[in-house]
Design a protein around this motif. Structure first.
Motif, PDB file in Angstrom:
ATOM      1  N   MET A 177       0.850  -1.194   0.000  1.00  0.00           N
ATOM      2  CA  MET A 177       0.000   0.000   0.000  1.00  0.00           C
ATOM      3  C   MET A 177       0.884   1.242   0.000  1.00  0.00           C
ATOM      4  O   MET A 177       2.003   1.217   0.484  1.00  0.00           O
ATOM      5  CB  MET A 177      -0.900   0.005   1.236  1.00  0.00           C
ATOM      6  CG  MET A 177      -1.929  -1.115   1.242  1.00  0.00           C
ATOM      7  SD  MET A 177      -3.094  -1.013   2.623  1.00  0.00           S
ATOM      8  CE  MET A 177      -1.988  -1.347   3.998  1.00  0.00           C
ATOM      9  N   ARG A 178       0.345   2.349  -0.531  1.00  0.00           N
ATOM     10  CA  ARG A 178       1.089   3.597  -0.567  1.00  0.00           C
ATOM     11  C   ARG A 178       0.154   4.759  -0.293  1.00  0.00           C
ATOM     12  O   ARG A 178      -0.961   4.821  -0.810  1.00  0.00           O
ATOM     13  CB  ARG A 178       1.771   3.770  -1.930  1.00  0.00           C
ATOM     14  CG  ARG A 178       2.839   4.843  -1.924  1.00  0.00           C
ATOM     15  CD  ARG A 178       3.835   4.596  -3.055  1.00  0.00           C
ATOM     16  NE  ARG A 178       3.173   4.580  -4.353  1.00  0.00           N
ATOM     17  CZ  ARG A 178       2.818   5.692  -4.994  1.00  0.00           C
ATOM     18  NH1 ARG A 178       3.017   6.875  -4.452  1.00  0.00           N
ATOM     19  NH2 ARG A 178       2.240   5.614  -6.163  1.00  0.00           N
ATOM     20  N   ASP A 179       0.633   5.667   0.509  1.00  0.00           N
ATOM     21  CA  ASP A 179      -0.166   6.781   1.009  1.00  0.00           C
ATOM     22  C   ASP A 179      -0.449   7.824  -0.074  1.00  0.00           C
ATOM     23  O   ASP A 179       0.440   8.229  -0.812  1.00  0.00           O
ATOM     24  CB  ASP A 179       0.605   7.431   2.164  1.00  0.00           C
ATOM     25  CG  ASP A 179      -0.002   8.743   2.608  1.00  0.00           C
ATOM     26  OD1 ASP A 179      -1.211   8.762   2.845  1.00  0.00           O
ATOM     27  OD2 ASP A 179       0.743   9.729   2.703  1.00  0.00           O
ATOM     28  N   LEU A 180      -1.723   8.239  -0.180  1.00  0.00           N
ATOM     29  CA  LEU A 180      -2.101   9.393  -0.992  1.00  0.00           C
ATOM     30  C   LEU A 180      -2.592  10.558  -0.150  1.00  0.00           C
ATOM     31  O   LEU A 180      -2.811  11.648  -0.661  1.00  0.00           O
ATOM     32  CB  LEU A 180      -3.189   9.005  -2.007  1.00  0.00           C
ATOM     33  CG  LEU A 180      -2.749   8.237  -3.247  1.00  0.00           C
ATOM     34  CD1 LEU A 180      -3.940   7.972  -4.145  1.00  0.00           C
ATOM     35  CD2 LEU A 180      -1.672   8.971  -4.020  1.00  0.00           C
ATOM     36  N   GLY A 181      -2.815  10.309   1.128  1.00  0.00           N
ATOM     37  CA  GLY A 181      -3.191  11.383   2.038  1.00  0.00           C
ATOM     38  C   GLY A 181      -4.692  11.557   2.219  1.00  0.00           C
ATOM     39  O   GLY A 181      -5.508  10.862   1.613  1.00  0.00           O
ATOM     40  N   TRP A 182      -5.060  12.530   3.023  1.00  0.00           N
ATOM     41  CA  TRP A 182      -6.464  12.824   3.359  1.00  0.00           C
ATOM     42  C   TRP A 182      -7.067  13.772   2.335  1.00  0.00           C
ATOM     43  O   TRP A 182      -6.364  14.545   1.690  1.00  0.00           O
ATOM     44  CB  TRP A 182      -6.556  13.463   4.750  1.00  0.00           C
ATOM     45  CG  TRP A 182      -6.168  12.526   5.846  1.00  0.00           C
ATOM     46  CD1 TRP A 182      -4.911  12.285   6.305  1.00  0.00           C
ATOM     47  CD2 TRP A 182      -7.044  11.697   6.605  1.00  0.00           C
ATOM     48  NE1 TRP A 182      -4.952  11.351   7.313  1.00  0.00           N
ATOM     49  CE2 TRP A 182      -6.255  10.974   7.517  1.00  0.00           C
ATOM     50  CE3 TRP A 182      -8.435  11.488   6.599  1.00  0.00           C
ATOM     51  CZ2 TRP A 182      -6.786  10.069   8.422  1.00  0.00           C
ATOM     52  CZ3 TRP A 182      -8.964  10.589   7.504  1.00  0.00           C
ATOM     53  CH2 TRP A 182      -8.147   9.887   8.397  1.00  0.00           C
ATOM     54  N   ASN A 183      -8.392  13.719   2.212  1.00  0.00           N
ATOM     55  CA  ASN A 183      -9.073  14.677   1.338  1.00  0.00           C
ATOM     56  C   ASN A 183      -9.140  16.042   2.011  1.00  0.00           C
ATOM     57  O   ASN A 183      -8.670  16.216   3.147  1.00  0.00           O
ATOM     58  CB  ASN A 183     -10.464  14.165   0.945  1.00  0.00           C
ATOM     59  CG  ASN A 183     -11.413  14.084   2.128  1.00  0.00           C
ATOM     60  OD1 ASN A 183     -11.011  14.281   3.284  1.00  0.00           O
ATOM     61  ND2 ASN A 183     -12.671  13.785   1.866  1.00  0.00           N
TER      62      ASN A 183
ATOM     63  N   ARG B  52      -7.010   8.289   1.629  1.00  0.00           N
ATOM     64  CA  ARG B  52      -6.868   7.614   0.347  1.00  0.00           C
ATOM     65  C   ARG B  52      -5.505   6.923   0.263  1.00  0.00           C
ATOM     66  O   ARG B  52      -4.499   7.463   0.721  1.00  0.00           O
ATOM     67  CB  ARG B  52      -6.996   8.619  -0.797  1.00  0.00           C
ATOM     68  CG  ARG B  52      -8.368   9.292  -0.853  1.00  0.00           C
ATOM     69  CD  ARG B  52      -8.310  10.556  -1.647  1.00  0.00           C
ATOM     70  NE  ARG B  52      -9.626  11.160  -1.800  1.00  0.00           N
ATOM     71  CZ  ARG B  52      -9.847  12.386  -2.249  1.00  0.00           C
ATOM     72  NH1 ARG B  52      -8.820  13.140  -2.589  1.00  0.00           N
ATOM     73  NH2 ARG B  52     -11.060  12.861  -2.376  1.00  0.00           N
ATOM     74  N   PHE B  53      -5.503   5.749  -0.333  1.00  0.00           N
ATOM     75  CA  PHE B  53      -4.240   5.036  -0.517  1.00  0.00           C
ATOM     76  C   PHE B  53      -4.310   4.163  -1.763  1.00  0.00           C
ATOM     77  O   PHE B  53      -5.390   3.807  -2.237  1.00  0.00           O
ATOM     78  CB  PHE B  53      -3.889   4.191   0.709  1.00  0.00           C
ATOM     79  CG  PHE B  53      -4.890   3.125   1.058  1.00  0.00           C
ATOM     80  CD1 PHE B  53      -4.764   1.838   0.549  1.00  0.00           C
ATOM     81  CD2 PHE B  53      -5.962   3.406   1.906  1.00  0.00           C
ATOM     82  CE1 PHE B  53      -5.675   0.857   0.876  1.00  0.00           C
ATOM     83  CE2 PHE B  53      -6.879   2.424   2.236  1.00  0.00           C
ATOM     84  CZ  PHE B  53      -6.739   1.150   1.718  1.00  0.00           C
TER      85      PHE B  53
ATOM     86  N   GLY C 222      -5.352  -0.514  -7.304  1.00  0.00           N
ATOM     87  CA  GLY C 222      -6.578   0.189  -6.943  1.00  0.00           C
ATOM     88  C   GLY C 222      -6.299   1.399  -6.074  1.00  0.00           C
ATOM     89  O   GLY C 222      -5.313   1.433  -5.341  1.00  0.00           O
ATOM     90  N   ILE C 223      -7.158   2.410  -6.195  1.00  0.00           N
ATOM     91  CA  ILE C 223      -7.126   3.548  -5.271  1.00  0.00           C
ATOM     92  C   ILE C 223      -8.363   3.442  -4.388  1.00  0.00           C
ATOM     93  O   ILE C 223      -9.495   3.449  -4.886  1.00  0.00           O
ATOM     94  CB  ILE C 223      -7.116   4.896  -6.016  1.00  0.00           C
ATOM     95  CG1 ILE C 223      -5.856   5.010  -6.877  1.00  0.00           C
ATOM     96  CG2 ILE C 223      -7.172   6.050  -5.017  1.00  0.00           C
ATOM     97  CD1 ILE C 223      -5.765   6.311  -7.649  1.00  0.00           C
ATOM     98  N   LEU C 224      -8.152   3.326  -3.098  1.00  0.00           N
ATOM     99  CA  LEU C 224      -9.234   3.161  -2.140  1.00  0.00           C
ATOM    100  C   LEU C 224      -9.337   4.390  -1.250  1.00  0.00           C
ATOM    101  O   LEU C 224      -8.330   5.030  -0.924  1.00  0.00           O
ATOM    102  CB  LEU C 224      -8.994   1.916  -1.274  1.00  0.00           C
ATOM    103  CG  LEU C 224      -8.906   0.577  -2.027  1.00  0.00           C
ATOM    104  CD1 LEU C 224      -8.588  -0.549  -1.050  1.00  0.00           C
ATOM    105  CD2 LEU C 224     -10.206   0.301  -2.756  1.00  0.00           C
TER     106      LEU C 224
END
Length: 463
Positions: free
Chosen positions: A1-7, A14-15, A26-28
């Motif tokens: 998994m890799r971090d995309l951060g908060w909205n 999102r990760f 996938g982006i979850l």
């Protein structure tokens, strides 16, 4: 998994999830109330190439820059509630160089943007977020490298240097806005270099196994070349699916030709940075190594070059190239007569997990066995000449991979040479202590256009 951060409102995290086997990304979005949303899913029946992967969340809006090969080439998409294609065409985005969110514009490097130049020359492009005004900022038939204005935060100008294997480097300063040349820094004369004795490799393209898809490569003649002599052919082989490996820019490529052989290099099907279908040939099929394309290319080149002796053809490679050099003898022994396999990754069941699963998939199936050289050693012809090289301190490819091949060949009572270097690292036969022995083996096995004697090099290159 890799971090995309908060909205933006901090209610959803999102990760990116990479599924084992390289077939799904996938982006979850995981909300504070425990609800999970699937924002994006990217799938492939073969593999998703992580070499091409790119993502970036834009700061001022809930949109995402996303790289995908879903249309057959690697391009950029702008992802929000609906998906939008930013770049398009029969060329590939290599890297995203810079993103200007305020201006809604980005700069990317790309392979194959100018069709007339072939698929492998690198250029710098600029393009708007909505896909408009896509244009190259670099000119010149060759592969380009660049560096931006050194002052922090400024990208008003960039230094552009470009060359080919047969074209000396040209260096200019260009405007980032227009690509126009502002100043010529250096313009080396290719003709002057030739007058001083420089012999560049020859670029050559010919159809591959399907009779239509062009395969690109280079031909390097030995020193003191004479048109009326016959020269053995030595192919420097590497077909790792993670990239392409035939040189595209100016440099010294005559080292191995000094042995008196004509040296060839090309990129067959299964290598990267062409179309997705071109790349997919490698999937569960690493032993293919683009060899049918290589054979077609060499045969086509020899039709107009009678000094290429197709009765004396050898292959030499290290790492994955060592795997494929042996594959050439095992699967195409009617064509290749000699091979040197240095630090070969012959058995992917004990290879690097991520590299093996990227191209052979997961879970492990019979393709791992079928793509192991151990399975096919019985195919080695009695007249084949093989040298295996391995280093005891190789920390890239487990030397046990070569040891297993040695054991399998011994059990089959096959004749070969094995050069083990206890202190040797990865690719120890290409340089350093193994170099002299490899050169001797090639000269003894292939000969040269001059004679059949072993020529000892006075100076060996550093590993």
């Amino acid at each position: 998994m890799r971090d995309l951060g908060w909205n933006e409102d901090g209610c959803e995290y999102r990760f990116i999830f990479h599924q084992r086997g390289f077939g799904c990304i996938g982006i979850l979005a995981f909300a504070c109330d425990s609800q999970v949303r699937l924002l994006l899913e990217e799938k492939s029946d073969t593999f998703l190439d992580y070499e091409n992967f790119y993502d970036r969340v834009l700061k001022n809006n809930p949109r995402l820059l996303w790289a995908s090969e879903r249309d057959g080439y690697n391009h950029l998409y702008l992802i929000d509630l609906k998906q939008g294609l930013i770049t398009t065409g029969n060329w590939n985005v290599k890297t995203v160089e810079h993103v200007d969110e305020e201006e809604g514009k980005l700069w990317v490097s790309a392979y194959g943007f100018w069709e007339i130049e072939g698929p492998y020359h690198l250029h710098l492009l600029s393009i708007n977020f909505d896909g408009t005004n896509c244009r190259a900022l670099t000119e010149g038939d060759g592969t380009h490298i660049w560096s931006w204005s050194p002052r922090s935060g400024e990208r008003e100008f960039f230094v552009d240097s470009w060359s080919r294997v047969d074209q000396a480097p040209q260096t200019v300063i260009r405007s980032t806005a227009s690509g126009e040349v502002q100043l010529i820094i250096d313009s080396t004369s290719t003709e002057d270099l030739k007058k001083q004795g420089w012999e560049p490799p020859e670029r050559f393209a010919a159809p591959g196994r399907d009779g239509t898809t062009l395969i690109y490569g280079i031909i390097t003649k030995p020193p003191n070349f004479e048109m009326n002599m016959k020269y053995p052919v030595l192919e420097l082989i590497y077909s790792g699916p993670q990239g392409f490996f035939t040189p595209k820019s100016f440099g010294g490529y005559g080292t191995w030709a000094r042995g008196g052989q004509v040296v060839v290099q090309m990129d067959g099907m299964g290598t990267n940075w062409r179309s997705k279908s071109f790349h997919d040939v490698c999937y569960k099929n690493l032993k293919d190594a683009g060899l049918p394309d290589r054979i077609s290319w060499i045969k086509e080149a020899a039709k107009t070059r009678p000094w290429m002796d197709l009765t004396r053809i050898g292959a030499f490679g290290g790492s994955a190239g060592g795997d494929y050099a042996l594959s050439a003898l095992l699967h195409h022994g009617y064509f290749y007569k000699v091979a040197v396999s240095d630090s070969g990754s012959h058995d992917h069941r004990i290879g690097d997990l991520a590299w093996s699963e990227q191209w052979l998939g997961y879970p492990v199936d019979t393709s791992y066995e079928d793509n192991s050289n151990l399975t096919h050693v019985k195919k080695l012809r009695d007249d084949a000449k093989l040298m295996l090289v391995a280093g005891g301190m190789d920390n890239v490819v487990n030397p046990a991979s070569t040891m297993r091949v040695v054991t399998a060949l011994n059990r089959r009572r096959k004749d070969f040479e094995f050069f083990f270097i206890p202190e040797g690292g990865h690719n120890c036969g290409i340089g350093g202590s193994g170099y002299r022995r490899v050169r001797q083996f090639l000269q003894q096995s292939l000969g040269s256009g001059r004679d059949q004697k072993v020529i000892k090099e006075e100076v060996e290159p550093n590993c």
